[in-house]
Design an enzyme around this catalytic site. Sequence first.
Site, PDB file in Angstrom:
ATOM      1  N   HIS A   1     -43.281 -44.280 -47.530  1.00  0.00           N
ATOM      2  CA  HIS A   1     -43.334 -45.564 -46.835  1.00  0.00           C
ATOM      3  C   HIS A   1     -44.701 -45.752 -46.177  1.00  0.00           C
ATOM      4  O   HIS A   1     -45.491 -44.822 -46.067  1.00  0.00           O
ATOM      5  CB  HIS A   1     -42.196 -45.705 -45.820  1.00  0.00           C
TER       6      HIS A   1
ATOM      7  N   CYS B   1     -49.610 -43.592 -33.686  1.00  0.00           N
ATOM      8  CA  CYS B   1     -49.120 -43.732 -35.054  1.00  0.00           C
ATOM      9  C   CYS B   1     -48.052 -44.821 -35.072  1.00  0.00           C
ATOM     10  O   CYS B   1     -47.487 -45.153 -34.038  1.00  0.00           O
ATOM     11  CB  CYS B   1     -48.485 -42.439 -35.557  1.00  0.00           C
TER      12      CYS B   1
ATOM     13  N   GLU C   1     -47.540 -48.586 -27.136  1.00  0.00           N
ATOM     14  CA  GLU C   1     -47.426 -47.158 -26.837  1.00  0.00           C
ATOM     15  C   GLU C   1     -48.340 -46.714 -25.701  1.00  0.00           C
ATOM     16  O   GLU C   1     -47.977 -45.834 -24.913  1.00  0.00           O
ATOM     17  CB  GLU C   1     -47.747 -46.319 -28.081  1.00  0.00           C
TER      18      GLU C   1
END
Length: 197
Positions: free
Chosen positions: A33, A68, A88
């Site tokens: 993915h 990420c 994040e």
Amino acid sequence: MINEELVVLVDREGNAIGTAPKAQVHGPETPLHLAFSCYVFDEHGRVLVSRRALHKITWPGVWTNSCCGHPLPGEPVHAAVIRRLAFELGLQVERVDLLLPDFSYRAVMENGTVEHEICPVYRAVVSVDARPNPDEVAEVKWLPWGSFAEGVLSGAMPISPWAREQIPLLVALGPDPLAWPVADEDRLPPVARPLAR
């Protein structure tokens, strides 16, 4: 009702072949993915490293690169990087630079959980401190790039498997991370190229 976050599934040639719920995609048979990695630097060339939250499904509590994530279906990868830096780490950036357009990896945790991603790598430069989101990040620290890279390459600094593979490729770009050349977006896999999705 909250929409379920989806990840983009890809074939070995980097073409989109569908989507799957993020919450269900990571396991012993994780399909390939689309994802991304980002390394955040300050104006002195220090890199921001982050420790993954302890409740993460993959590599909880492990130190890794700055950020990420997974682009949403139809979302340009660079836009996903900017979105996730804000979510994040509380970092607002206007642009990110593509460094490693064709990076991909597969890694297996001790419990058998697999991470399997086409994962372009980006750089962001900031002049402010991060404000980590505890749902995503346990802690962060700034390190001089040279000593961080040396620690990873020597095995002295434990790091996520994807960062371990990315660091030698980044080191090959030169000693100054602020001077690394920006890669051509035409080198991205088809699924990640602008206007491709």
